[in-house]
Design an enzyme around this catalytic site. Structure first.
Site, PDB file in Angstrom:
ATOM      1  N   SER A  23      -2.202  -9.893   2.544  1.00 55.05           N
ATOM      2  CA  SER A  23      -1.927 -10.476   3.851  1.00 55.05           C
ATOM      3  C   SER A  23      -0.627 -11.303   3.857  1.00 55.05           C
ATOM      4  CB  SER A  23      -3.132 -11.313   4.295  1.00 55.05           C
ATOM      5  OG  SER A  23      -3.043 -11.668   5.647  1.00 55.05           O
ATOM      6  N   ASP A  59      12.791  -6.694   1.368  1.00 61.36           N
ATOM      7  CA  ASP A  59      13.578  -5.963   2.366  1.00 61.36           C
ATOM      8  C   ASP A  59      14.961  -6.577   2.591  1.00 61.36           C
ATOM      9  OD1 ASP A  59      11.544  -4.178   2.686  1.00 61.36           O
ATOM     10  OD2 ASP A  59      11.212  -4.568   4.814  1.00 61.36           O
ATOM     11  N   LYS A  98      -3.246  -5.455   2.795  1.00 61.64           N
ATOM     12  CA  LYS A  98      -3.967  -6.005   3.945  1.00 61.64           C
ATOM     13  C   LYS A  98      -2.930  -6.398   4.992  1.00 61.64           C
ATOM     14  CE  LYS A  98      -7.005  -8.348   6.483  1.00 61.64           C
ATOM     15  NZ  LYS A  98      -6.241  -8.961   7.575  1.00 61.64           N
TER      16      LYS A  98
END
Length: 218
Positions: free
Chosen positions: A127, A138, A152
């Site tokens: 999460s 990224d 998740k």
């Protein structure tokens, strides 16, 4: 409270209070200029705790940061965003896309990271910890070390029914700055290093330190 210990009784006055368990701890890696911060979960005060630990390590002349998100089940996205604002460069941190296609973006205002970062993740990083590690990966702000995270990446709400029953309904999904869905796939580390309970040393942390030393040498 009366306690019997070693044959003797003693009375203690107990004060009822709210106990806040710290979710962040930091230290300098011995003999180096590398700082280490572990985030156990993203609780209400995690953002403030992280900032305090970061400042303490910077005061000790930290040149690089290892961020340990292993075994971190996630927590509050707002706390995750506060942490991200300290390490993720300016731009999108995470996008929350609703079932109807509408999108909400959380962004960072940090001009640029102050130092190289290595992040530790494993199969129990979930999460909010995946949101943070995904954003750092990224944006190129960090190198990820460990094993693929849990996956998740969905947002649920519970709809109450009769007789104390309920239905948990997925209402949105998380996406990294590059548009990757976390749900069901997780975050794949840049450097794969497994870890088993039988290991006498933390091989993942050792690898993270090795990667950081290479970064600092560049």
């Amino acid at each position: 409270l009366r306690i019997l210990r070693d044959g003797a009784e003693q009375e203690y006055a107990i004060t009822r209070d709210i106990i806040q368990v710290a979710s962040v701890r930091g230290t300098m890696v011995e003999g180096t200029t590398i700082g280490y911060i572990r985030i156990g979960s993203f609780a209400e005060h995690t953002g403030e705790e992280f900032k305090q630990e970061l400042s303490a390590l910077e005061a000790q002349d930290m040149k690089g940061l290892i961020l340990d998100l292993r075994q971190n089940p996630g927590g509050l996205i707002t706390s995750c965003v506060k942490v991200a604002n300290e390490v993720v460069p300016k731009g999108t941190i995470v996008s929350v896309v609703e079932r109807d296609g509408s999108k909400e973006e959380y962004t960072s205002s940090l001009e640029a990271p102050k130092y190289p970062i290595v992040v530790l993740i494993d199969g129990n990083s979930a999460s909010a910890s995946e949101i943070l590690s995904g954003a750092l990966q990224d944006t190129g702000a960090a190198t990820l070390v460990g094993t693929t995270s849990y996956g998740k990446g969905s947002v649920q709400m519970v709809l109450p029914l009769l007789h104390d029953d309920g239905v948990k309904l997925t209402i949105a999904k998380y996406y990294t700055p590059n548009g990757r869905s976390i749900d069901g796939t997780g975050i794949t580390p840049d450097v794969e290093v497994g870890f088993s309970p039988g290991d006498t040393q933390d091989v993942q942390l050792e690898k993270a330190e090795e990667v950081m030393e290479e970064k600092l040498a560049q």
